[in-house]
Design an enzyme around this catalytic site. Structure first.
Site, PDB file in Angstrom:
ATOM      1  N   LYS A 135       0.863  -1.178   0.000  1.00 22.21           N
ATOM      2  CA  LYS A 135       0.000   0.000   0.000  1.00 22.21           C
ATOM      3  C   LYS A 135       0.900   1.229   0.000  1.00 22.21           C
ATOM      4  O   LYS A 135       1.930   1.263   0.692  1.00 22.21           O
ATOM      5  CB  LYS A 135      -0.886  -0.029   1.242  1.00 22.21           C
ATOM      6  CG  LYS A 135      -1.907   1.081   1.321  1.00 22.21           C
ATOM      7  CD  LYS A 135      -2.782   0.930   2.550  1.00 22.21           C
ATOM      8  CE  LYS A 135      -3.854   2.001   2.637  1.00 22.21           C
ATOM      9  NZ  LYS A 135      -4.728   1.811   3.826  1.00 22.21           N
ATOM     10  N   SER A 210      -9.435   1.934   2.807  1.00 23.77           N
ATOM     11  CA  SER A 210      -8.545   2.722   1.973  1.00 23.77           C
ATOM     12  C   SER A 210      -7.513   1.870   1.212  1.00 23.77           C
ATOM     13  O   SER A 210      -6.798   2.387   0.369  1.00 23.77           O
ATOM     14  CB  SER A 210      -7.797   3.738   2.846  1.00 23.77           C
ATOM     15  OG  SER A 210      -6.972   3.104   3.811  1.00 23.77           O
ATOM     16  N   SER A 234     -10.036  -0.627   6.460  1.00 30.07           N
ATOM     17  CA  SER A 234      -9.176  -0.689   5.286  1.00 30.07           C
ATOM     18  C   SER A 234      -8.480  -2.015   5.024  1.00 30.07           C
ATOM     19  O   SER A 234      -7.956  -2.226   3.934  1.00 30.07           O
ATOM     20  CB  SER A 234      -8.138   0.428   5.362  1.00 30.07           C
ATOM     21  OG  SER A 234      -8.779   1.674   5.536  1.00 30.07           O
TER      22      SER A 234
END
Length: 538
Positions: A135, A210, A234
């Site tokens: 990420k 996210s 997330s």
């Protein structure tokens, strides 16, 4: 401050080179022929849905590439990169997936070093040449970390995040970085780099936030393992939207050092994978006590020697699992027909595998304080991060006024700046309330003798970007307790959309959750990959 800047880029490079050249932790098991140890003909290596065990078998010649020879690290990386190049931004899927932000410019050099080490001494570690997509909030010394924001374009930290360093030491190949909701705000993938990220199951639907880029990319077989971070949803909602496994561990099991922060009180880094086994293997590496993160020094912190030891197909036998129907007035299940059908079938499957189902569980005195803590903490914690190295922005206000942030996220940042508070008596009282809520939930579980709670991570399947996907993220985030999401089925939509199930457990008891999640995964086998242009039918 949690950001550790003690390791320079050059020092880390020396450590990495030494690790690869000496093949630390490896044993000599390189196979140069295409015969298996038993003499039988090896099977062909298949990239789609490959596991860590598969690629290691292919390196050893127990599975073989199309050439009939063992797989190399360079060749494996090339296959994943070819898929990214061909499929990530194609409009043959309708809207593009847009999951990848950047590719590690040193990937080939690092893959060659892994091949050299393997030729001499075998696997360098348990993640030898496992292509990982991070990420885009995990710091790396060799290419930028931008939190999917044009305001942080080119932002180059001096060293790896604690977890990234551990992944590399275990032999992982950091292939690139995946997009995300800008600065990890929001439960959909709005950002100023790609604007949004689609799920490969239906690119008109949002991958979720996210960690949507990691989830979309791993679901699409653009890499083998992904990392996410979870402040609220997330590592749970994106895997639910993409038929994946996500592990949000107890806060403090995994270091936050070198992760762009949203809320240190609730941030947790962790695995996003296609199988529970690979998630357990990855968490073994990512979790650890870090001098730079005091949360990893909690007195009651517990980490077993290996989460793999708890992967038992019969782990559900005798487990008492409570069905969380409501908490603090929130309906955990919602009214989506497909989600409710998948959950009811899951309860039947859990019982068939030997679990005792206690239904319903209600927690009327629960109070979700997750959103207020995020808004209060972000500006102060982000300022600390930006001050820890030569960042392109001086502070959160500089980001806010840059004009380079997605308008929706910019508005949230503005609210956070106005509401910043990490020192008032009100803020301290919220932290105390959070602990009381965790004690309340665990006391209720103890009173009923529950091993875990179960509920859907989201009350609908993936929705178009801009239409809110209601979810249960605040329950786990408020308590800081762990949960694991695994696939639970698909919707009746055309194309069908993944639906996930979330198993929630006691603090520091990830081991029990791994057993439950693995047994459920093995008995139901709900994971199926998306159909992308040029791919064979599943």
């Amino acid at each position: 401050m949690l950001v550790n800047r003690k390791i320079s880029q050059s020092a880390l490079g020396i450590v990495l080179s030494a690790t690869l050249l000496t093949a630390c932790g490896g044993s000599s098991n390189h196979t140069k022929t295409s015969a298996t140890p038993g003499g039988e003909t090896p099977k062909n290596f298949e990239l789609l849905e490959a596991t860590v065990a598969d690629i290691h078998a292919a390196f050893k010649g127990e599975q073989v590439a199309e050439s009939g020879q063992p797989l190399s690290c360079v060749a494996l990386a090339e296959q994943y990169l070819a898929r990214i190049e061909t499929l990530d931004n194609t409009t043959e899927t309708g809207l593009p997936i847009s999951s990848i932000v950047s590719i590690n410019p040193a990937w080939r050099e690092q893959a060659k070093a892994l091949d050299t080490a393997f030729a001499s001494n075998g696997l360098v570690g348990p993640l030898h040449c496992v292509p990982v997509l991070l990420k885009d909030l995990y710091d790396t010394f060799d290419f930028p970390t931008t939190a999917s924001s044009r305001a942080l374009a080119g932002s180059q930290p001096p060293d790896d995040a604690f977890t990234v360093a551990r992944l590399r030491e275990a032999g992982a190949l950091i292939l690139g970085k995946a997009g995300m909701s800008e600065y990890a705000f929001w439960t959909q993938s709005l950002n100023s780099v790609s604007l949004r990220i689609g799920t490969p199951y239906d690119t008109s639907r949002d991958a979720g936030g996210s960690s949507g880029g990691s989830a979309a990319a791993i679901a699409a077989n653009f890499g083998l393992l992904g990392t996410g971070s979870d402040t609220c949803a997330s590592i749970r909602l994106p895997p639910s939207n993409n038929a994946l496994v996500g592990v949000r561990s107890t806060v403090g099991l995994v270091s936050q050092d070198g992760l762009v922060p949203l809320s240190h009180t609730m941030d947790v880094g962790g695995p996003i994978t296609r199988t529970v086994r690979d998630a357990a293997l990855m968490l073994n590496i990512m979790a650890g006590v870090d001098p730079a993160d005091p949360r990893t020094h909690a007195a009651d912190r517990y980490q077993p020697s290996s989460y793999l030891d708890y992967l038992d197909k019969n782990a559900l036998k005798g487990k008492r699992i409570g069905v969380l129907r409501s908490y603090g007035g929130t309906d955990a299940f919602g009214n989506n027909t497909d989600v409710n059908a998948a959950m009811e079938q899951a309860l039947i499957d859990l019982a068939a595998a030997g679990a005792e189902i206690i239904d319903p569980i209600t927690l009327p005195d629960f109070n979700d304080i997750s959103n207020s803590l995020i808004v209060q903490e972000f500006a102060d914690h982000m300022d600390e991060y930006l001050a820890s190295f030569d960042a392109p922005r001086t502070d959160t206000v500089d980001i806010f006024t840059s004009g380079l942030v997605h308008p929706f996220i910019e508005a949230i940042i503005g609210v956070s700046i106005a509401a910043r508070d990490t020192s008032s008596s009100r803020y301290i009282a919220q932290l105390d309330e959070r602990k009381a809520l965790r004690d309340y939930v665990e006391a209720e579980m103890d009173a009923l003798g529950l091993d875990a709670l179960v509920y859907p991570p989201a009350q609908q399947p993936a929705r178009p970007t801009g239409l809110v996907q209601t979810n249960n993220c605040g329950f786990g985030s408020t308590t800081a307790m762990p949960s694991i999401v695994v696939p639970a089925g698909f919707s009746s939509d055309q194309p069908a959309l993944p639906i996930g199930i979330e198993f929630f457990g006691r603090s520091w008891d990830e081991a029990t959750l791994f057993g439950i999640a693995y047994a459920y995964e093995q008995s139901t086998q709900h994971r199926r990959r998306p159909i992308l242009p040029g791919d064979p039918a599943p």
